[in-house]
Motif scaffolding. Structure first.
Motif: not given
Length: 383
Positions: A48-55
Motif C-alpha cells: 500500500e505504501a508503494l501504491c501511494r508513492h506511485l500515485r
C-alpha cells in the motif's frame, strides 16, 4: 500471459523500478522531461505504501506535463514471489516481472553492485524493452493464484521425500557405526520391536543414547510417511473433483495411461510444464534446461552439455522418468535408440545418454498430451 498495455503517442511514461529486499524497498523513478533518476526507500512488504508513492509520482509528473502520464514499473523476480505484481496490476499499474539471470552485464574487470546501481540499471532495461528491444531481458509470466497453488502440492511432496531420504540415510549410518547393515520398517511397521531385538556387530544391545536417537529418527520418519500419504490423497481428490482448480487435469489422466509414468509424476509434469503453451520442441526443451549449450569461437568448437537454465525440479523428474521408461517400456522406439547408442559403453555414457533420452521423452510426452500421438512402440496400461 504478459499483459500488453497500449502506448499512445501522447502518453508520457514514468519508468519505475523496485529493488526488493527483506528489510526495505528501494524505488527508482524517471519522470518525463528529466534525466536524473529519483530514489526513495519504503518499508519492505508494504504494498500500500508503494501504491501511494506511485500515485504521488503520477500527480507530481501530471502537473509538469501537458500529456497524460502512465507508470511503467518493473522488479526482479525473487524472494517476494508474484503477490506484488498481482497487487499492482489490480490497481491498473503496468507491471513487468524481470528475470535477473537474463540481464546483460559488463565483463570489464570487477563489476560494482549496489541496490542503487541495480535499480537505475533496471530502468534502462525497461526503457529498452518497451522500445522494442526484447533481447535486453526476459519477462517472467505471472501465474494465476490457482496455477501457483496447484504446483504447491507436488513441490511439498518433493520436499518431504528429500527430508525422508535424509532421515533414512541417517538411521542407516548410525546403525552401520555398530556393525548393523540391515534395517526394516523404514516405510512403516513395528520399528520399536526391531530396535529391541537388534544386536551390534560384537553382540551387544543398542546403547541407550543411540537407541533414543534412532527412536526419534523413526518418529520423524513416521510423521513424514503420514504426510506424504496425505498429500497423495489430496492430489487424487484435486484431480477427480469437478470444480477443481488444478490446471489441465485431463492431461494428467492421459499421461497416466502410459506404462512407466505414475500418478505423482504425471501430476507434477502437468502442473510444472504441460499447463503452459509452447511454440516448438526447442522452446519446451529450453524451458527445462535440457537444450544443448554449444561453445564455438574461432577454431574452438565444443559442446558444454545441457544448459540447466530451466525448471530444476521438472528436469530432475524427467531424468527419473527416463530411467523408468527404459524399464517399463523396453520395446519402445526411444528405448531401442538408447540401447543401440549407449548400452555397453560405460557408466558415464549411460548417464549422458539418459539425459538425452529425457529430452526426447519430454518432447514425445508433450505431443502425446497435446495431440494424443502415442510414442512409437510405447505400451498403454490395460484399463
Amino acid at each position: 500471459m504478459i499483459p500488453v498495455f497500449a502506448e499512445s503517442a501522447d502518453t508520457a511514461p514514468i519508468y519505475v523500478s523496485v529493488e526488493l529486499s527483506k528489510r526495505s524497498w528501494l524505488v527508482a523513478s524517471l519522470s518525463p522531461g528529466t534525466a536524473k533518476v529519483s530514489l526513495s526507500t519504503l518499508p519492505a512488504g508494504d504494498g500500500e505504501a508503494l501504491c501511494r508513492h506511485l500515485r504521488k509520482l503520477e500527480d507530481r509528473a501530471g502537473t509538469k506535463s501537458a500529456a497524460p502520464v502512465a507508470i511503467r514499473l518493473c522488479f526482479e523476480i525473487g524472494y517476494d514471489g508474484f503477490w506484488l505484481a498481482r497487487l499492482l496490476r489490480a490497481r491498473n499499474i503496468d507491471t513487468y516481472v524481470l528475470d535477473p539471470a537474463s540481464f546483460l552485464v559488463s565483463r570489464r574487470g570487477k563489476r560494482a553492485k549496489t541496490d542503487r546501481i541495480d535499480a537505475e540499471a533496471m530502468i534502462g532495461i525497461l526503457k529498452a524493452y518497451l522500445a522494442g528491444d526484447h533481447s535486453v531481458c526476459r519477462i517472467v509470466t505471472v501465474p494465476t493464484p490457482e496455477e501457483e497453488d496447484a504446483r504447491r502440492l507436488m513441490r511439498e511432496r518433493g520436499d518431504l521425500i528429500r527430508e525422508r531420504t535424509k532421515i533414512i540415510a541417517r538411521i542407516r549410518a548410525l546403525l552401520a557405526l555398530h556393525g548393523i547393515a540391515h534395517v526394516q520398517a523404514l516405510k512403516g511397521g513395528d520399528w520399536a520391536t526391531q530396535l529391541d531385538n537388534m544386536r551390534t556387530g560384537d553382540g551387544r544391545a543398542l546403547p541407550p543414547n543411540l537407541r533414543q536417537q534412532i527412536t526419534r529418527c523413526f518418529e520423524r520418519l513416521a510423521l513424514l510417511n503420514t504426510q506424504v500419504k496425505q498429500i497423495e490423497t489430496a492430489r487424487a481428490e484435486a484431480l477427480s473433483a469437478e470444480n477443481s482448480s488444478f490446471p489441465c487435469p485431463d492431461k494428467a489422466a492421459r499421461l497416466e495411461q502410459l506404462r512407466g509414468i505414475g500418478a505423482n509424476g504425471a501430476t507434477m509434469l502437468v502442473s510444472e510444464v504441460f499447463c503452459r503453451q509452447f511454440t516448438s520442441r526447442r522452446h519446451l526443451a529450453s524451458f527445462l534446461g535440457l537444450a544443448p549449450s554449444p561453445y564455438s569461437s574461432g577454431s574452438v568448437d565444443r559442446d558444454q552439455g545441457i544448459s540447466k537454465a530451466g525448471n530444476r525440479g521438472a528436469r530432475c523428474l524427467m531424468v527419473e522418468l527416463a530411467w523408468g521408461w527404459l524399464r517399463y517400456q523396453p520395446s519402445s522406439e526411444l528405448t531401442l535408440w538408447y540401447r543401440e547408442r549407449f548400452k555397453g559403453k560405460g557408466k558415464r555414457a549411460a548417464k549422458v545418454g539418459v539425459v538425452a533420452l529425457a529430452r526426447k521423452l519430454l518432447i514425445a510426452l508433450w505431443r502425446f498430451v497435446e495431440t494424443g500421438l502415442v510414442p512409437h512402440g510405447a505400451e498403454l496400461r490395460v484399463a
